[in-house]
Design a protein around this motif. Structure first.
Motif, PDB file in Angstrom:
ATOM      1  N   CYS A 207      68.414  35.664  -2.132  1.00 43.10           N
ATOM      2  CA  CYS A 207      67.687  36.146  -0.958  1.00 43.10           C
ATOM      3  C   CYS A 207      68.324  37.447  -0.488  1.00 43.10           C
ATOM      4  N   TYR A 208      67.562  38.186   0.274  1.00 43.62           N
ATOM      5  CA  TYR A 208      67.999  39.510   0.719  1.00 43.62           C
ATOM      6  C   TYR A 208      67.914  39.569   2.244  1.00 43.62           C
ATOM      7  N   VAL A 209      68.973  40.116   2.853  1.00 42.40           N
ATOM      8  CA  VAL A 209      69.044  40.160   4.308  1.00 42.40           C
ATOM      9  C   VAL A 209      69.222  41.600   4.780  1.00 42.40           C
ATOM     10  N   ILE A 210      68.822  41.833   6.025  1.00 35.17           N
ATOM     11  CA  ILE A 210      69.042  43.132   6.654  1.00 35.17           C
ATOM     12  C   ILE A 210      70.352  43.044   7.419  1.00 35.17           C
ATOM     13  N   ASP A 211      71.354  43.729   6.937  1.00 36.11           N
ATOM     14  CA  ASP A 211      72.678  43.665   7.547  1.00 36.11           C
ATOM     15  C   ASP A 211      72.909  44.835   8.497  1.00 36.11           C
ATOM     16  N   PRO A 212      73.951  44.745   9.333  1.00 37.40           N
ATOM     17  CA  PRO A 212      74.227  45.817  10.295  1.00 37.40           C
ATOM     18  C   PRO A 212      74.398  47.181   9.641  1.00 37.40           C
ATOM     19  N   GLN A 213      73.944  48.214  10.350  1.00 36.32           N
ATOM     20  CA  GLN A 213      74.087  49.581   9.862  1.00 36.32           C
ATOM     21  C   GLN A 213      75.118  50.373  10.648  1.00 36.32           C
ATOM     22  N   THR A 214      75.350  49.990  11.898  1.00 34.52           N
ATOM     23  CA  THR A 214      76.251  50.754  12.767  1.00 34.52           C
ATOM     24  C   THR A 214      77.477  49.919  13.137  1.00 34.52           C
ATOM     25  N   PRO A 215      78.560  50.572  13.571  1.00 33.45           N
ATOM     26  CA  PRO A 215      79.737  49.822  14.007  1.00 33.45           C
ATOM     27  C   PRO A 215      79.432  48.840  15.141  1.00 33.45           C
ATOM     28  N   GLY A 216      78.555  49.243  16.068  1.00 34.24           N
ATOM     29  CA  GLY A 216      78.198  48.344  17.164  1.00 34.24           C
ATOM     30  C   GLY A 216      77.494  47.099  16.678  1.00 34.24           C
ATOM     31  N   GLN A 217      76.554  47.267  15.757  1.00 34.78           N
ATOM     32  CA  GLN A 217      75.839  46.115  15.203  1.00 34.78           C
ATOM     33  C   GLN A 217      76.789  45.214  14.425  1.00 34.78           C
ATOM     34  N   LEU A 218      77.662  45.821  13.642  1.00 33.90           N
ATOM     35  CA  LEU A 218      78.622  45.035  12.863  1.00 33.90           C
ATOM     36  C   LEU A 218      79.551  44.250  13.782  1.00 33.90           C
ATOM     37  N   SER A 219      79.952  44.850  14.892  1.00 37.27           N
ATOM     38  CA  SER A 219      80.835  44.175  15.841  1.00 37.27           C
ATOM     39  C   SER A 219      80.178  42.932  16.420  1.00 37.27           C
ATOM     40  N   ILE A 220      78.894  43.048  16.785  1.00 40.44           N
ATOM     41  CA  ILE A 220      78.164  41.901  17.342  1.00 40.44           C
ATOM     42  C   ILE A 220      78.082  40.776  16.327  1.00 40.44           C
TER      43      ILE A 220
END
Length: 357
Positions: A207-220
């Motif tokens: 399966c394929y997921v949409i992962d964080p693109q920005t540091p803020g998204q990754l932090s959350i």
């Protein structure tokens, strides 16, 4: 693979969706094009304030709408679970795209009555930028080294909830998807193994997921993931110590990984000063030897198996270090919070589900 026994297993897909207007069409299209179609597809619109429900109604699926967001993925899933009667229930996130034979492959382990939960392999959908490319390398490494070992030891640390299948009778008998932690997928994976059932990894189900693109998204996202992990440790440590000691070793290894990173980073500087070795050579040897000897071969092997360009994977390998810095910070922070501050009553445990993109 499509034996009569596998085909006879009935399966319902539940798609919990909060403001998934953009990603939902591809999710539903992929589910409707399966080599072995699910018997039912239920979209739970969890209090969205965009066009999620309207998008879902444009497809031949069932739509349930909650007037107000539950703030909990497990509660959204349980909203639909009560009306399910199939052998298997599979949850798929509203921004996850399953491979064309995912349902067919994920059904196979359930021919074994001891299997309670099964999940496949996760890849990043169209990875772009440093963070997504680093995450894709993390997935290739984890799913072609750590996950097969965990599966061999019958102790996967998690069956990821992006796309995961459950034996409905056991899930319903236990009260549905657990809501005691922010990581319902890991929580249930551990509960089933503690109870003596099997959790399995299906390497061919992609399966394929949409992962964080920005540091803020990754932090959350990392704060939610790591908090959920240590919530499970705090809640289940006694049970896994009694019933699943291999899992205890895996948890201890992860804690050691977090605590030892500063020592590992400092080691070449100490060695250079004590032994008088050339600093640059010592740093390069200490920091890169593991990646050259272990990470690189595993990542390239995984890339070839998954149809990812080996050259692209090689170019993306340095991005892994960016993600590692975030991983270390949020795993250490969550460990202190959930294992020390929460039990002492000095901090509240993370309870509200927030997406990382």
């Amino acid at each position: 693979m499509a034996t009569a026994d596998v085909a006879a297993l009935t399966l319902t897909v539940i798609v919990p969706a909060h403001n998934e207007e953009a990603g939902l069409p591809e999710t539903l299209s992929a589910l409707l094009k399966q080599t072995m179609p699910p018997d039912r597809i239920i979209v739970v619109d969890d209090g969205s304030n965009d066009g999620t429900a309207e998008v879902a109604r444009g497809y031949p699926v069932e739509v349930m709408r909650r007037g107000q967001s539950s703030g909990s993925k497990s509660l959204a899933l349980n909203h639909a679970l009560a009306g399910c009667d199939t052998d298997i229930v599979m949850n798929v996130d509203g921004d996850t795209i399953v491979g064309p034979d995912f349902v067919e492959r994920i059904k196979v382990p359930f021919l074994d009555p001891e299997v309670a939960v099964a999940a496949g392999i996760v890849q990043v959908w169209n990875p772009r930028g440093v963070i997504q490319r680093g995450r894709e390398i993390e997935y290739l490494l984890g799913q072609h080294l750590y996950r097969p070992i965990q599966n061999m030891w019958a102790s996967p640390t998690v069956c990821p909830g992006a796309a995961c299948a459950y034996r409905r009778s056991l899930l319903a008998a236990g009260g549905g998807f657990p809501d005691d932690t922010i990581a319902e997928d890991m929580d249930y994976t551990w509960q089933t193994m503690i109870a003596g059932y099997r959790a399995v990894y299906v390497a061919g189900a992609e399966c394929y997921v949409i992962d964080p693109q920005t540091p803020g998204q990754l932090s959350i996202q990392l704060w939610r993931w790591m908090s959920g992990y240590f919530q499970c440790v705090r809640l289940h440590w006694k049970e896994i110590l009694r019933h699943k000691r291999v899992l205890v070793l895996l948890v201890l290894a992860s804690v050691w990984d977090i605590c030892s990173l500063p020592l590992w980073l400092a080691a070449p500087f100490v060695a250079a000063s004590v032994l008088g070795a050339a600093l640059v050579k010592t740093v390069l040897f200490a920091w890169l030897s593991t990646d050259v000897l272990i990470t690189l071969p595993v990542v390239l092997t995984g890339a070839i198996r998954r149809g990812v360009s080996p050259l692209w994977a090689l170019a993306s390998l340095p991005c892994l270090w960016v993600n590692r810095a975030f991983n270390f910070w949020y795993s250490g922070k969550a460990m202190i919070c959930e294992l020390v501050l929460v039990p002492l009553g000095l901090k509240s445990s993370l309870a509200v589900f927030k997406k990382g993109h």
